[in-house]
Enzyme design. Structure first.
Site, short mmCIF file in Angstrom:
data_model
loop_
_atom_site.label_atom_id
_atom_site.label_comp_id
_atom_site.label_asym_id
_atom_site.label_seq_id
_atom_site.Cartn_x
_atom_site.Cartn_y
_atom_site.Cartn_z
N TYR A 1 -2.65 1.56 11.10
CA TYR A 1 -3.20 0.21 11.17
C TYR A 1 -3.88 -0.05 12.51
O TYR A 1 -4.97 -0.64 12.55
CB TYR A 1 -2.11 -0.83 10.90
CG TYR A 1 -1.46 -0.67 9.55
CD1 TYR A 1 -2.18 -0.20 8.44
CD2 TYR A 1 -0.12 -0.93 9.37
CE1 TYR A 1 -1.57 -0.03 7.21
CE2 TYR A 1 0.49 -0.77 8.14
CZ TYR A 1 -0.24 -0.32 7.07
OH TYR A 1 0.36 -0.15 5.85
N ASN B 1 8.44 1.68 10.79
CA ASN B 1 7.40 2.49 10.15
C ASN B 1 6.26 2.76 11.15
O ASN B 1 5.16 2.22 11.03
CB ASN B 1 6.88 1.80 8.89
CG ASN B 1 6.03 2.73 8.04
OD1 ASN B 1 5.57 3.77 8.49
ND2 ASN B 1 5.81 2.33 6.80
N GLU C 1 2.15 -7.11 6.80
CA GLU C 1 3.42 -6.94 7.50
C GLU C 1 3.82 -5.47 7.36
O GLU C 1 3.56 -4.87 6.33
CB GLU C 1 4.53 -7.81 6.89
CG GLU C 1 4.39 -9.28 7.13
CD GLU C 1 3.56 -9.98 6.04
OE1 GLU C 1 3.20 -9.33 5.05
OE2 GLU C 1 3.28 -11.18 6.21
N ILE D 1 0.87 -1.18 0.00
CA ILE D 1 0.00 0.00 0.00
C ILE D 1 0.91 1.22 0.00
O ILE D 1 1.90 1.26 0.73
CB ILE D 1 -0.98 0.00 1.20
CG1 ILE D 1 -1.93 1.20 1.14
CG2 ILE D 1 -0.26 -0.12 2.52
CD1 ILE D 1 -3.09 1.12 2.14
N ALA D 2 0.58 2.18 -0.84
CA ALA D 2 1.42 3.38 -0.92
C ALA D 2 0.61 4.56 -1.42
O ALA D 2 -0.26 4.41 -2.27
CB ALA D 2 2.62 3.15 -1.85
N ILE D 3 0.94 5.72 -0.89
CA ILE D 3 0.41 7.00 -1.35
C ILE D 3 1.63 7.82 -1.79
O ILE D 3 2.65 7.86 -1.09
CB ILE D 3 -0.35 7.74 -0.23
CG1 ILE D 3 -1.52 6.90 0.30
CG2 ILE D 3 -0.80 9.12 -0.71
CD1 ILE D 3 -2.63 6.62 -0.68
#
Length: 175
Positions: free
Chosen positions: A121, A114, A109, A75-77
């Protein structure tokens, strides 16, 4: 100032050039284009979604749907769009879709370092359940394994459609 128009949809092959920009800007060891191509074309368990702001793809999330479990692969923005609640909105969307597809639980994971992603989360109901030692190949960093049960509460803060206005706030995770 007008609020941005935010929309979620399945990833398409035509999105790959922009996805690669997000990937390179987000990760020290980006996936190659071929990996995304294979996920979209050949992996029957893979489901990838994008988030668009005013028509521009600015992030994505991939998951594997295996029986009644969903595993977030990445997942990335894009860094230029972080801190606006897009990561939370995308994750919320993907959680809802996974539930619609029959998943009862979701896992991922996240790097031990981070803490921004870990906070998100936890806010979304994920709980740590273990460590994968030396999981990340770029620096041998450990990963925290997190799980969430997908039940009625995960959708309370979400839009009822796949588009909407952004709420205001911010695996393979770069949110």
């Amino acid at each position: 100032m007008d609020r941005p128009h935010v929309e979620f949809r399945p990833m398409k092959l035509s999105d790959l050039p922009v996805i690669m920009e997000v990937e390179r800007a987000s990760f020290p060891t980006p996936w190659p284009r071929q990996a995304f191509y294979n996920e979209l074309i050949h992996n029957r368990f893979a489901r990838y979604s994008v988030v668009q702001v005013d028509g521009r793809v600015v992030g994505y999330c991939g998951l594997w749907l295996l029986l009644d479990e969903a595993h977030i692969t990445n997942i990335a923005i894009h860094p230029d769009f972080r801190g606006r609640g897009l990561g939370e909105a995308l994750l919320s969307y993907v959680m809802r879709r996974a539930k619609e597809w029959g998943a009862g639980k979701m896992t991922l994971e996240v790097r031990v370092s981070n803490t921004i992603a870990q906070r998100l989360y936890k806010k979304m109901g994920f709980e740590p359940s273990g460590i994968r030692p030396r999981y990340y190949t770029d620096n041998q960093e450990d990963a925290i394994i997190m799980w969430v049960t997908l039940h009625g509460n995960d959708g309370e803060k979400q839009q009822t459609s796949d588009e909407g206005e952004l709420p205001g706030s911010r695996n393979r995770n770069q949110l």
